[in-house]
Design a protein around this motif. Structure first.
Motif, PDB file in Angstrom:
ATOM      1  N   ARG A   1      11.217   1.158  -0.632  1.00 16.58           N
ATOM      2  CA  ARG A   1      10.172   1.402  -1.610  1.00 16.58           C
ATOM      3  C   ARG A   1       9.373   0.135  -1.906  1.00 16.58           C
ATOM      4  N   GLU A   2      10.019  -1.023  -1.847  1.00 18.70           N
ATOM      5  CA  GLU A   2       9.313  -2.266  -2.103  1.00 18.70           C
ATOM      6  C   GLU A   2       8.221  -2.495  -1.054  1.00 18.70           C
ATOM      7  N   SER A   3       8.497  -2.126   0.191  1.00 18.32           N
ATOM      8  CA  SER A   3       7.477  -2.249   1.235  1.00 18.32           C
ATOM      9  C   SER A   3       6.298  -1.333   0.936  1.00 18.32           C
ATOM     10  N   LEU A   4       6.606  -0.119   0.465  1.00 15.65           N
ATOM     11  CA  LEU A   4       5.539   0.814   0.109  1.00 15.65           C
ATOM     12  C   LEU A   4       4.723   0.264  -1.055  1.00 15.65           C
ATOM     13  N   SER A   5       5.387  -0.309  -2.052  1.00 13.65           N
ATOM     14  CA  SER A   5       4.660  -0.900  -3.173  1.00 13.65           C
ATOM     15  C   SER A   5       3.758  -2.031  -2.691  1.00 13.65           C
ATOM     16  N   GLY A   6       4.257  -2.833  -1.761  1.00 13.83           N
ATOM     17  CA  GLY A   6       3.440  -3.903  -1.204  1.00 13.83           C
ATOM     18  C   GLY A   6       2.216  -3.363  -0.491  1.00 13.83           C
ATOM     19  N   LEU A   7       2.404  -2.294   0.280  1.00 18.30           N
ATOM     20  CA  LEU A   7       1.282  -1.672   0.981  1.00 18.30           C
ATOM     21  C   LEU A   7       0.261  -1.136  -0.007  1.00 18.30           C
ATOM     22  N   MET A   8       0.714  -0.442  -1.044  1.00 20.04           N
ATOM     23  CA  MET A   8      -0.198   0.152  -2.023  1.00 20.04           C
ATOM     24  C   MET A   8      -0.993  -0.920  -2.758  1.00 20.04           C
ATOM     25  N   HIS A   9      -0.325  -1.964  -3.214  1.00 23.03           N
ATOM     26  CA  HIS A   9      -1.022  -3.010  -3.969  1.00 23.03           C
ATOM     27  C   HIS A   9      -1.935  -3.843  -3.072  1.00 23.03           C
ATOM     28  N   THR A  10      -1.585  -3.965  -1.795  1.00 23.12           N
ATOM     29  CA  THR A  10      -2.411  -4.744  -0.884  1.00 23.12           C
ATOM     30  C   THR A  10      -3.676  -4.003  -0.485  1.00 23.12           C
TER      31      THR A  10
END
Length: 208
Positions: free
Chosen positions: A122-131
């Protein structure tokens, strides 16, 4: 100076698109998700520019492609538009549009969104969304699961009562996700280990 491989330039973006197409091919996502909800000509150009190492891509017969497109859910295009409108502008417009469509397509899977995007956690997904979709991601102040958050934003945009994200009722963690819990288990796979999928590789709508 040579252009760096796509995987090194945008690893999460690359993995998400390849992951959705492979997920559809493998049966983890609806088969229509393989098209990313895009016209075939646009999909071919997108994949060729994203992964030029694939060379010339074979096209699927238009009749088969049109059959896949007819299966696209009603909420898909509004959801993709919601994401695309929040682009952070750090990647080429074509790629950001493709990523918006990939994320929207993955939202119609039956697993956690990060899993259907083939991300590590999920942290990778959060990084993708915020980026890539910072203006939208910043509104997730309650730290809801991303699929629930996106459908909530879509419900607000469409002026309708809250809906349950597609496929979520079949998930064994439905109750925890619907309560807004934020913890999800992950894995340690390298996000650059993407699997390329060639347009035309599928056998058509009857492929399983």
């Amino acid at each position: 100076m040579s252009t760096p491989p796509a995987c090194l330039a945008h690893p999460l973006l690359d993995r998400a698109m390849a992951g959705v197409m492979k997920g559809a091919q493998d049966g983890d996502l609806p088969l229509w998700a393989w098209t990313l909800g895009l016209p075939q000509a646009e999909l071919v150009l997108l994949v060729q520019s994203w992964f030029p190492e694939l060379g010339v891509l074979e096209r699927m017969p238009e009749v088969q492609y049109a059959a896949l497109q007819r299966s696209v859910p009603e909420d898909f295009h509004p959801l993709a538009s919601l994401l695309a409108a929040a682009s952070s502008g750090i990647a080429p417009e074509r790629h950001t549009r493709g990523l918006a469509h990939a994320v929207a397509a993955a939202c119609f899977g039956e697993r956690h969104l990060w899993q259907d995007l083939d991300l590590a956690d999920r942290e990778s997904l959060s990084g993708l969304m915020h980026t890539y979709f910072g203006a939208l991601a910043s509104r997730n102040t309650r730290r809801l699961r991303w699929k629930w958050f996106l459908f909530g934003e879509l419900d607000t945009r469409l002026g309708r009562s809250p809906t349950v994200p597609a496929g979520c009722r079949k998930c064994e963690e439905f109750e925890r996700c619907s309560d807004g819990a934020v913890h999800e288990p992950g894995c340690s796979r390298n996000p650059c280990e993407v699997v390329m999928v060639r347009p035309g590789y599928l056998k058509g709508p009857d492929h399983h």
